[in-house]
Design an enzyme around this catalytic site. Structure first.
Site, PDB file in Angstrom:
ATOM      1  N   LEU A  65      31.782  54.834  65.402  1.00  9.80           N
ATOM      2  CA  LEU A  65      31.218  56.153  65.113  1.00  9.80           C
ATOM      3  C   LEU A  65      29.825  56.295  65.715  1.00  9.80           C
ATOM      4  O   LEU A  65      29.194  55.303  66.100  1.00  9.80           O
ATOM      5  CB  LEU A  65      31.174  56.355  63.593  1.00  9.80           C
ATOM      6  CG  LEU A  65      32.537  56.246  62.897  1.00  9.80           C
ATOM      7  CD1 LEU A  65      32.378  56.284  61.386  1.00  9.80           C
ATOM      8  CD2 LEU A  65      33.474  57.346  63.364  1.00  9.80           C
ATOM      9  N   THR A  96      26.961  51.219  66.639  1.00  7.08           N
ATOM     10  CA  THR A  96      25.581  50.730  66.625  1.00  7.08           C
ATOM     11  C   THR A  96      24.831  51.508  65.550  1.00  7.08           C
ATOM     12  O   THR A  96      24.643  52.724  65.680  1.00  7.08           O
ATOM     13  CB  THR A  96      24.897  50.954  67.990  1.00  7.08           C
ATOM     14  OG1 THR A  96      25.653  50.284  68.993  1.00  7.08           O
ATOM     15  CG2 THR A  96      23.476  50.423  67.978  1.00  7.08           C
ATOM     16  N   LYS A 171      21.850  43.383  68.473  1.00  6.15           N
ATOM     17  CA  LYS A 171      22.061  44.526  69.378  1.00  6.15           C
ATOM     18  C   LYS A 171      20.742  45.270  69.641  1.00  6.15           C
ATOM     19  O   LYS A 171      20.410  45.570  70.789  1.00  6.15           O
ATOM     20  CB  LYS A 171      23.092  45.462  68.743  1.00  6.15           C
ATOM     21  CG  LYS A 171      23.241  46.811  69.379  1.00  6.15           C
ATOM     22  CD  LYS A 171      24.093  46.799  70.614  1.00  6.15           C
ATOM     23  CE  LYS A 171      24.091  48.184  71.273  1.00  6.15           C
ATOM     24  NZ  LYS A 171      24.782  48.220  72.529  1.00  6.15           N
ATOM     25  N   LYS A 246      18.186  56.267  70.967  1.00  3.12           N
ATOM     26  CA  LYS A 246      18.714  55.997  69.619  1.00  3.12           C
ATOM     27  C   LYS A 246      18.507  54.514  69.261  1.00  3.12           C
ATOM     28  O   LYS A 246      18.022  54.176  68.182  1.00  3.12           O
ATOM     29  CB  LYS A 246      20.205  56.343  69.583  1.00  3.12           C
ATOM     30  CG  LYS A 246      20.903  55.906  68.317  1.00  3.12           C
ATOM     31  CD  LYS A 246      22.413  55.862  68.466  1.00  3.12           C
ATOM     32  CE  LYS A 246      23.009  54.974  67.398  1.00  3.12           C
ATOM     33  NZ  LYS A 246      24.422  54.715  67.566  1.00  3.12           N
TER      34      LYS A 246
HETATM   35  P1  NAD Z   1      31.012  59.313  70.934  1.00  3.32           P
HETATM   36  O1  NAD Z   1      30.119  60.348  70.345  1.00  3.32           O
HETATM   37  O2  NAD Z   1      31.610  59.527  72.283  1.00  3.32           O
HETATM   38  O3  NAD Z   1      32.247  59.049  69.923  1.00  3.32           O
HETATM   39  C1  NAD Z   1      32.145  59.050  68.529  1.00  3.32           C
HETATM   40  C2  NAD Z   1      33.442  59.636  67.978  1.00  3.32           C
HETATM   41  O4  NAD Z   1      33.415  59.545  66.553  1.00  3.32           O
HETATM   42  C3  NAD Z   1      33.628  61.124  68.331  1.00  3.32           C
HETATM   43  O5  NAD Z   1      34.886  61.303  68.964  1.00  3.32           O
HETATM   44  C4  NAD Z   1      33.561  61.827  66.960  1.00  3.32           C
HETATM   45  O6  NAD Z   1      34.413  62.956  66.875  1.00  3.32           O
HETATM   46  C5  NAD Z   1      34.020  60.708  66.047  1.00  3.32           C
HETATM   47  N1  NAD Z   1      33.628  60.872  64.639  1.00  3.32           N
HETATM   48  C6  NAD Z   1      32.412  61.128  64.136  1.00  3.32           C
HETATM   49  N2  NAD Z   1      32.452  61.138  62.777  1.00  3.32           N
HETATM   50  C7  NAD Z   1      33.743  60.882  62.439  1.00  3.32           C
HETATM   51  C8  NAD Z   1      34.427  60.755  61.204  1.00  3.32           C
HETATM   52  N3  NAD Z   1      33.799  60.906  60.038  1.00  3.32           N
HETATM   53  N4  NAD Z   1      35.749  60.490  61.224  1.00  3.32           N
HETATM   54  C9  NAD Z   1      36.393  60.348  62.407  1.00  3.32           C
HETATM   55  N5  NAD Z   1      35.812  60.432  63.601  1.00  3.32           N
HETATM   56  C10 NAD Z   1      34.497  60.712  63.618  1.00  3.32           C
HETATM   57  O7  NAD Z   1      30.189  57.944  70.877  1.00  3.32           O
HETATM   58  P2  NAD Z   1      30.464  56.620  71.756  1.00  3.32           P
HETATM   59  O8  NAD Z   1      29.726  56.725  73.049  1.00  3.32           O
HETATM   60  O9  NAD Z   1      31.914  56.321  71.739  1.00  3.32           O
HETATM   61  O10 NAD Z   1      29.658  55.553  70.887  1.00  3.32           O
HETATM   62  C11 NAD Z   1      30.176  55.071  69.660  1.00  3.32           C
HETATM   63  C12 NAD Z   1      29.214  54.009  69.121  1.00  3.32           C
HETATM   64  O11 NAD Z   1      29.104  52.950  70.089  1.00  3.32           O
HETATM   65  C13 NAD Z   1      27.795  54.534  68.904  1.00  3.32           C
HETATM   66  O12 NAD Z   1      27.285  53.958  67.726  1.00  3.32           O
HETATM   67  C14 NAD Z   1      27.033  54.080  70.138  1.00  3.32           C
HETATM   68  O13 NAD Z   1      25.662  53.878  69.899  1.00  3.32           O
HETATM   69  C15 NAD Z   1      27.735  52.755  70.432  1.00  3.32           C
HETATM   70  N6  NAD Z   1      27.700  52.335  71.838  1.00  3.32           N
HETATM   71  C16 NAD Z   1      27.918  53.234  72.841  1.00  3.32           C
HETATM   72  C17 NAD Z   1      27.889  52.808  74.168  1.00  3.32           C
HETATM   73  C18 NAD Z   1      28.132  53.778  75.308  1.00  3.32           C
HETATM   74  O14 NAD Z   1      27.864  53.418  76.467  1.00  3.32           O
HETATM   75  N7  NAD Z   1      28.657  54.973  75.050  1.00  3.32           N
HETATM   76  C19 NAD Z   1      27.609  51.456  74.478  1.00  3.32           C
HETATM   77  C20 NAD Z   1      27.444  50.543  73.428  1.00  3.32           C
HETATM   78  C21 NAD Z   1      27.483  51.000  72.105  1.00  3.32           C
END
Ligand code: NAD
Length: 294
Positions: A65, A96, A171, A246
């Protein structure tokens, strides 16, 4: 074969879920956005009607999430998933989030005999697609051994960082260092170029000298120095500036909790916030080069 509930199918969650399907796991998926689920159905996933529906009968629950508020909102409270998940179900929380938020969820899970790990990842969307993520895991080592085959289907390196919340601490420490190294690299490149050096020549000298670091190895922030780096494609793709801001905020939160002195982390956060104000939130974090005019 284990039944996995996978909740949160965004940039990271969707390809991670796809790799679990490829590895033969049975997946029941849920996201607030219907189209995020639709993409996984042709690969064999079962789309749930709600998060509660997704976890019914699951052996493992994985969440990916956006931030602490979403994770706490989903798991905690009277309507939270932890009140609904059967004791013994393995919970792998891969978002994260703040180490303290992770510890709150650990605590609530332990009260219901639900084994949980905080397991944030590194490696970005490329690593999520390729199944080469690094997992930084906090929690009980014996629980990690049970979860290891599942992590292995999505990643290559799996580290046990320590107890509850330690994965999140690792992290934010790593990403704070990454930001500082990127800013320092961008600043030094700009200094060299302003004093007449070719950025390619200077990059190679620093890469092979004591200033060598990951940015100079594979992610040079100066456009045109490295063909495959985001800097050479308009800072598109890669790791978004908004996500770096973030993570730097989470590092400052952790520093506040422990009373740690993190002057460079604080400065890095300020510089990344400046980039957000300038409209670079969706660009790769190496766009910090623009603050040192090239
Ligand atoms: P994102 O915003 O693309 O995806 C998050 C998803 O969660 C969305 O599809 C949203 O609709 C869903 N969501 C939110 N609340 C919800 C709920 N209550 N029930 C069901 N679904 C829900 O984010 P992301 O880029 O996939 O990142 C996810 C996590 O991974 C974050 O914490 C981010 O910091 C971490 N992260 C991201 C990256 C990157 O490069 N994108 C790299 C490492 C870590």
């Amino acid at each position: 074969m284990k039944q996995i509930a996978f909740i949160g199918l965004g940039h990271m969650g969707a390809p991670m879920a796809a790799n679990l399907l490829k590895a033969g796991y049975l997946l029941r998926v849920f996201d607030l956005v219907q189209s995020a689920m639709d993409g996984l159905v042709p690969l064999g996933a079962n789309a749930a009607r709600s998060a509660h529906d997704a976890v019914d009968g699951a052996d493992v629950v994985i969440t990916m999430l956006p931030a602490s508020v979403h994770v706490e909102g989903l798991y905690l409270g009277d309507e939270g998933l932890l009140k609904h998940i059967a004791p013994g179900t393995l919970v792998l929380e891969c978002s994260t989030i703040a180490p303290n938020s992770a510890r709150k969820v650990h605590h609530a899970a332990a009260e219901r005999n639900i084994p949980m790990l905080d397991a944030p990842v590194s490696g970005g969307t490329g690593g999520a697609i390729a199944g080469t993520l690094t997992f930084m895991v906090g929690g009980d080592a014996t629980v990690l051994e049970k979860a290891r085959p599942i992590f292995s289907a999505m990643g290559r390196n799996i580290f046990h960082a320590g107890g509850d919340g330690a994965g999140q601490v690792a992290k934010v420490c790593n990403n704070q260092l990454l930001a500082i190294l990127m800013i320092g690299t961008a600043e030094s490149l700009a200094l060299g170029v302003a004093n007449g050096l070719d950025p390619v020549v200077l990059s190679e000298i620093m890469r092979r000298s004591s200033g060598g670091n990951w940015a100079l190895e594979v992610y040079n922030p100066w456009p045109g120095v490295m063909e495959n780096a985001p800097a050479s494609r308009g800072y598109n793709g890669g790791f978004m500036t908004s996500l770096m801001a973030k993570d730097l905020g989470l590092a400052q939160e952790a520093a506040q909790v422990s009373g740690s002195s993190t002057p460079l982390g604080g400065l890095a956060l300020s510089l990344y916030r400046l980039l957000l104000k300038q409209g670079y939130g969706e660009k790769d974090f190496s766009v910090v080069q623009k603050l040192f005019d090239h």
